[in-house]
Write an enzyme that holds these catalytic residues in place. Structure first.
Site, mmCIF file in Angstrom:
data_model
loop_
_atom_site.group_PDB
_atom_site.id
_atom_site.type_symbol
_atom_site.label_atom_id
_atom_site.label_comp_id
_atom_site.label_asym_id
_atom_site.label_seq_id
_atom_site.Cartn_x
_atom_site.Cartn_y
_atom_site.Cartn_z
ATOM 1 N N ASP A 1 -15.025 12.329 -38.720
ATOM 2 C CA ASP A 1 -14.918 11.103 -39.519
ATOM 3 C C ASP A 1 -14.026 11.321 -40.740
ATOM 4 O OD1 ASP A 1 -17.103 10.883 -37.786
ATOM 5 O OD2 ASP A 1 -18.107 9.441 -39.075
ATOM 6 N N HIS B 1 -17.239 2.573 -36.269
ATOM 7 C CA HIS B 1 -16.653 1.753 -37.331
ATOM 8 C C HIS B 1 -15.322 1.129 -36.912
ATOM 9 C CE1 HIS B 1 -19.157 2.209 -41.005
ATOM 10 N NE2 HIS B 1 -19.659 3.201 -40.286
ATOM 11 N N ASP C 1 -15.883 -16.901 -43.370
ATOM 12 C CA ASP C 1 -14.502 -17.056 -43.830
ATOM 13 C C ASP C 1 -13.534 -16.638 -42.729
ATOM 14 O OD1 ASP C 1 -12.282 -17.435 -45.475
ATOM 15 O OD2 ASP C 1 -12.409 -15.410 -46.305
ATOM 16 N N ASP D 1 -10.738 -17.848 -41.730
ATOM 17 C CA ASP D 1 -9.303 -17.841 -42.014
ATOM 18 C C ASP D 1 -8.932 -16.784 -43.050
ATOM 19 O OD1 ASP D 1 -10.428 -18.924 -44.265
ATOM 20 O OD2 ASP D 1 -9.114 -20.682 -44.348
ATOM 21 N N ASP E 1 -19.315 -21.721 -59.444
ATOM 22 C CA ASP E 1 -18.108 -22.519 -59.221
ATOM 23 C C ASP E 1 -17.490 -22.850 -60.576
ATOM 24 O OD1 ASP E 1 -16.104 -24.060 -58.186
ATOM 25 O OD2 ASP E 1 -17.383 -25.799 -57.746
#
Length: 739
Positions: free
Chosen positions: A159, A221, A666, A668, A706
Site C-alpha cells: 500500500d 481502495h 453531488d 456532477d 447557507d
C-alpha cells in the site's frame, strides 16, 4: 558485574514498557480505522437495502438511486469520444511538465522530478495519459504471470495510500522501474494521503513505458465508492476543478480494468487482500473483472444482461460484503476481534448468493439493510448512538419491537421519505448466482485478512471479506501448487510480517501511515530462489532524528487525541451507559464499570483499564466522577452555535458518513448541493441511524450554513465548519528535543 546486570535489567524493563505503549497506540489507530471502514460499508449497504425494497413517491427516489448509478455508462468506443483531450488547450504560461506519446525514459523522469518539486500536470496530459492506460489495461489478463530471470530480482511494493514521498524513496533506493528492475505494485495507491493523483500518474507512466515489467494489482481502495469517504475524490476535484469530473469517470473505468493478482514463476501469488476457503484462481482468471466497477456490491440481473441504459432506475440487491451471516452468527462475532468466531458455519453457497433467507431475519437486521454487520441484536437495542430515543422506550416495545415486519417497513419508508415497492418490483434486480459467485471471489481478493486460528469466518472487523486461517492457506496454495502468498491491505509496524507458518507475507509500503513515526514502510526483493529480502525505510527525516522514546511519545499523543474525539462524539451514549452503573445518580462509578461502559459504547476492543491513566486525570479509591471526566473532554473545539444538541452530536459522530452521502449526491462533482438535497440527506441518515431528527432542526442547520442565501450549500465549507479540532495543550508538551 552486578552493576552491569542491574543496568541490563533496567534497560529491558524500559524497552518492554516502550513496546507496550507502542502496541497499545497501534491498537487505537487500527481499531478506529477499521471502525470507519465498517461504518462506510454499513451505510452503503443500507442504501442498497432501500433501493431493493422501496420505490419513490416523490423526488427522494431519485436521490437514493443516483448514489448507485455508475456515472454515464457508455460502450468503450463512446467513451473514447467522451474524454477527448484534444479540445483542451495548454496555455503558454503553463510551467509544468509536458508529455508526448509514446513516452520515453526522459519524459517519465521529468514527470517524476516535476512531482517531486510539487508541480501539477495539466489536465490535457492527465486525460491523455489515463486514456492510454485504460486502453492498455483492457488487454491485460485478470492474473498477470511473471517469470523471474536468472539474474533479475523482482521488487514488490505494498500500500502507498497517496504517500508520494514513500514511492520516491523506494525509487531512490531501488531504482526506477525498467526491464532490469521489474516491479509489482500491490494495490491501494490512493486515498488518505494528499498525493494520490501523482502516484497514479507516475505508476501509469511507467506501465506504458514498460508494460511487461510493471505490474499493478487492484486494491480495495481502487473503488470510486470508497474514494468518496477517504479523500481521493476530493483531491482530484481540488486539483482539477474544471476537468475533475471527467478524470474521475475515466478512473472508474481504469480501476475496474486493473488485474486482480500476479503470479511469479507459478509459485508465488501476489494479491491485495487475501483468500477464502472458496477461492478459485481458475474462476478468477476467467471472470469479466471490468463489470465490477465497485466491489462493494454484486451485479444485478440488469447489469449482467448489459442493460445499462437506465441503471439508476433499477434496484440492486446489495449484499453484505461479509456474505450474509445469519442473525445468530452475527451475535457470536465481536466487532473488533477475530479470536472467538472460528466455529461459525456459513450458509450454503446457493443460499448466500440467491438472497434467500432475507425474510427470515429478525426485524432489527432487516431494517438495518443487512449493513449493520458489526452489531448484534442486543447491541442494536441497547440505544448506543440512538440519540433520538431512550433505551427504555426501545426495550419497552413502544419503539421497534412492538411492530410487525410490514409495519416496520412502512416506518422505515416514512423516515426515509420512500414508499414500499410492490412484490413484482422486489425481484427486479435479483442477483444471478454465477455473478454473485464471481463477486465473492473479487471481494475476498480485495478485502480479506489472515487470522491465527484455523477456519474461515466473515470479516466483521472491516465489514467486508473474510478472515482465513492457516488451514485455508495450506489448502488453497497446495491446490494451486503455490509456495507463498504475498498480500498487503494491513499496516504493519515494521512494514512487513510473516504468518501461517511462513506461507503468508504482508507487505506495506506507506511509512508514517497513522502518524509521523507510527510505522516503517518496506518493500520486497524476490530473486530466482523466491526467497524474499526486505528493505525497510522511514520517509520522514524528522522521525529519523527522534529517539525511540520521543517517537513513541509523539505517536501516542496523536492516538490519544483521536480517541478523545471518539469519546467526545459519543457523550450522550456514554452518559446513558454510566447511569446504568449508577442507579443512585451519585455521579460516581468504579473504574471497572467505566471501562466496561466505554467499551460497550465505542466497541473498539481496547485495553481501557490500561488506557485509564492517559484518559482519566483523577480517580479516588478506584472510583471515577464521570460527569467531571466528560467535562474534561470539552477541550474539543466545536465551530458552531447550533442549539439542537442532539442534531449537533449526530453531526459530529457521523461526520464521515454525512460527507460520503453528500459526495454521492453531488453527481456532477460541482461541490454544491441544493437545500432540498440537504434535507433529504438528513432524512436518509436519520433513517440509517434509526433516530428522529426534526425538519425544524435540519432547517436551522441549513440556514446557519447557507451564508450567501443562494439556496445551495458548499460541501467542503460545511464539512470544515463541523470538523472537530482538539485545543492545543501546549507546544512541545512532554516532547523532549531531538537528540
Amino acid at each position: 558485574m552486578r552493576a552491569a546486570l542491574l543496568i541490563q535489567r533496567w534497560y529491558r524493563q524500559y524497552a518492554a514498557r516502550l513496546e507496550m505503549r507502542r502496541r497499545c497506540t497501534w491498537n487505537i489507530f487500527q481499531s478506529i480505522e477499521y471502525s470507519g471502514q465498517q461504518d462506510h460499508i454499513k451505510l452503503y449497504n443500507f442504501f442498497g437495502y432501500l433501493m431493493d425494497h422501496f420505490t419513490s413517491a416523490s423526488s427522494q427516489r431519485n436521490l437514493v438511486s443516483q448514489m448507485f448509478r455508475e456515472s454515464d455508462m457508455f460502450q468503450d468506443v463512446e467513451w473514447e469520444r467522451q474524454f477527448c483531450y484534444k479540445d483542451i488547450e495548454v496555455p503558454d504560461v503553463y510551467g509544468g511538465p509536458h508529455l508526448s506519446f509514446p513516452l520515453t525514459v526522459s519524459i517519465v523522469t521529468e514527470l517524476v522530478d516535476a512531482f517531486k518539486n510539487k508541480q501539477k500536470l495539466h489536465a490535457r496530459y492527465v486525460l491523455q495519459l489515463l486514456g492510454k492506460t485504460w486502453t492498455l489495461l483492457r488487454l491485460m489478463p485478470n492474473i498477470s504471470h511473471v517469470c523471474s530471470c536468472k539474474h533479475t530480482e523482482i521488487t514488490i511494493c505494498g500500500d502507498l495510500h497517496g504517500h508520494l514521498e514513500d514511492l520516491l524513496l523506494v525509487f531512490y533506493k531501488n531504482g526506477f522501474p525498467s526491464a532490469e528492475t521489474p516491479y509489482v505494485f500491490n494495490g491501494d495507491f490512493v486515498d488518505r494521503g494528499k498525493e494520490s493523483m501523482e502516484i497514479l500518474l507516475v505508476l501509469f507512466a511507467f506501465l506504458l513505458l514498460y508494460p511487461l515489467d510493471v505490474h499493478l494489482n487492484r486494491g480495495n481502495h481502487e473503488d470510486h465508492i470508497v474514494n468518496l469517504r477517504y479523500g481521493f475524490t476530493k483531491e482530484v476535484l481540488g486539483k482539477y476543478p474544471v476537468h475533475g469530473k471527467m478524470i474521475l469517470k475515466l478512473l472508474q473505468k481504469i480501476f475496474s480494468c486493473l488485474p486482480l493478482a500476479t503470479v511469479i514463476d507459478q509459485k508465488v501469488l501476489i494479491l491485495h487482500g487475501g483468500i477464502s476457503d472458496k477461492t478459485d484462481l481458475n474462476l478468477i482468471a476467467k471472470l469479466d473483472r471490468r463489470r465490477f466497477v465497485s466491489a462493494l456490491r454484486p451485479l444485478t440481473r440488469r447489469e449482467a444482461d448489459g442493460d445499462d441504459e437506465d441503471v439508476s432506475a433499477g434496484r440492486r440487491r446489495v449484499q453484505s460484503l461479509t456474505h450474509g451471516l445469519t442473525g445468530q452468527s452475527r451475535q457470536e462475532l465481536p466487532r473488533h476481534s477475530v479470536h472467538s468466531g472460528s466455529g461459525l458455519t456459513g450458509r450454503s453457497r446457493q443460499e448466500l448468493h440467491s438472497g434467500s433467507g432475507l425474510t427470515g431475519r429478525s426485524r432489527q437486521e432487516l431494517l438495518s439493510g443487512s449493513g449493520l454487520t458489526g452489531r448484534s441484536r442486543q447491541e442494536l437495542h441497547s440505544g448506543s448512538g440512538l440519540t433520538g430515543r431512550s433505551r427504555q422506550e426501545l426495550h419497552s416495545g413502544s419503539g421497534l419491537t412492538g411492530r410487525s415486519v410490514d409495519e416496520e417497513l412502512r416506518e422505515r419508508r416514512r423516515l426515509a421519505g420512500l414508499s414500499l415497492s410492490s412484490d413484482s418490483q422486489l425481484g427486479s434486480a435479483e442477483v444471478l448466482e454465477s455473478d454473485a459467485e464471481e463477486w465473492k471471489q473479487i471481494v475476498d481478493v480485495l478485502w480479506s485478512d489472515p487470522m491465527s486460528q484455523n477456519g474461515c469466518v466473515p470479516n466483521e472487523v472491516r465489514g467486508g471479506g473474510c478472515y482465513w486461517g492457516p488451514d485455508v492457506t495450506q489448502e488453497v496454495l497446495d491446490r494451486h501448487k503455490l509456495k507463498l502468498l504475498i498480500r498487503s491491505h494491513e499496516c504493519k509496524q515494521e512494514g512487513y510480517e510473516f504468518c501461517h507458518n511462513g506461507r503468508v507475507l504482508t507487505i506495506f509500503s506507506a511509512s508514517n501511515y497513522y502518524d509521523v513515526g507510527s510505522n516503517r514502510g518496506a518493500y520486497i526483493r524476490l530473486g530466482p530462489d523466491l526467497i524474499p529480502h526486505f528493505k525497510q525505510f522511514q520517509a520522514s527525516r524528522s522521525t529519523r532524528e527522534l529517539t525511540l522514546r520521543q517517537s513513541v511519545g509523539r505517536t501516542e499523543r496523536s492516538a490519544l487525541q483521536a480517541l478523545r474525539m471518539q469519546l467526545f462524539t459519543h457523550t450522550s451514549a456514554l452518559i446513558r451507559e454510566f447511569q446504568e452503573y449508577d442507579p443512585q445518580c451519585t455521579g460516581v462509578i468504579s473504574v471497572k464499570h467505566w471501562a466496561e461502559a466505554v467499551e460497550k459504547v465505542l466497541r473498539l476492543s481496547l485495553p481501557w483499564r490500561v488506557l485509564r491513566a492517559q484518559l482519566v486525570t483523577s480517580t479516588r479509591d478506584g472510583t471515577l466522577n464521570y460527569q467531571h471526566w466528560l467535562n474534561q473532554l470539552s477541550v474539543i473545539q466545536t465551530h458552531t452555535e447550533i442549539a439542537n444538541t442532539s442534531l449537533l452530536e449526530t453531526l459530529y459522530k457521523h461526520h464521515s458518513n454525512l460527507e460520503s452521502i453528500f459526495r454521492m449526491i453531488d453527481t456532477d462533482h460541482s461541490g454544491l448541493i441544493s437545500l432540498e438535497e440537504f434535507h433529504q440527506t438528513w432524512r436518509l441518515l436519520s433513517s440509517h441511524l434509526q433516530t428522529v431528527i426534526s425538519d425544524e432542526a435540519i432547517a436551522e442547520l441549513a440556514d446557519s450554513i447557507d451564508f450567501n442565501k443562494d439556496g445551495s450549500i458548499d460541501i467542503n465549507e460545511f464539512m470544515e465548519a463541523f470538523r472537530l479540532v482538539e485545543q492545543c495543550r501546549g507546544v512541545g508538551e512532554d516532547e523532549p528535543a531531538p537528540q
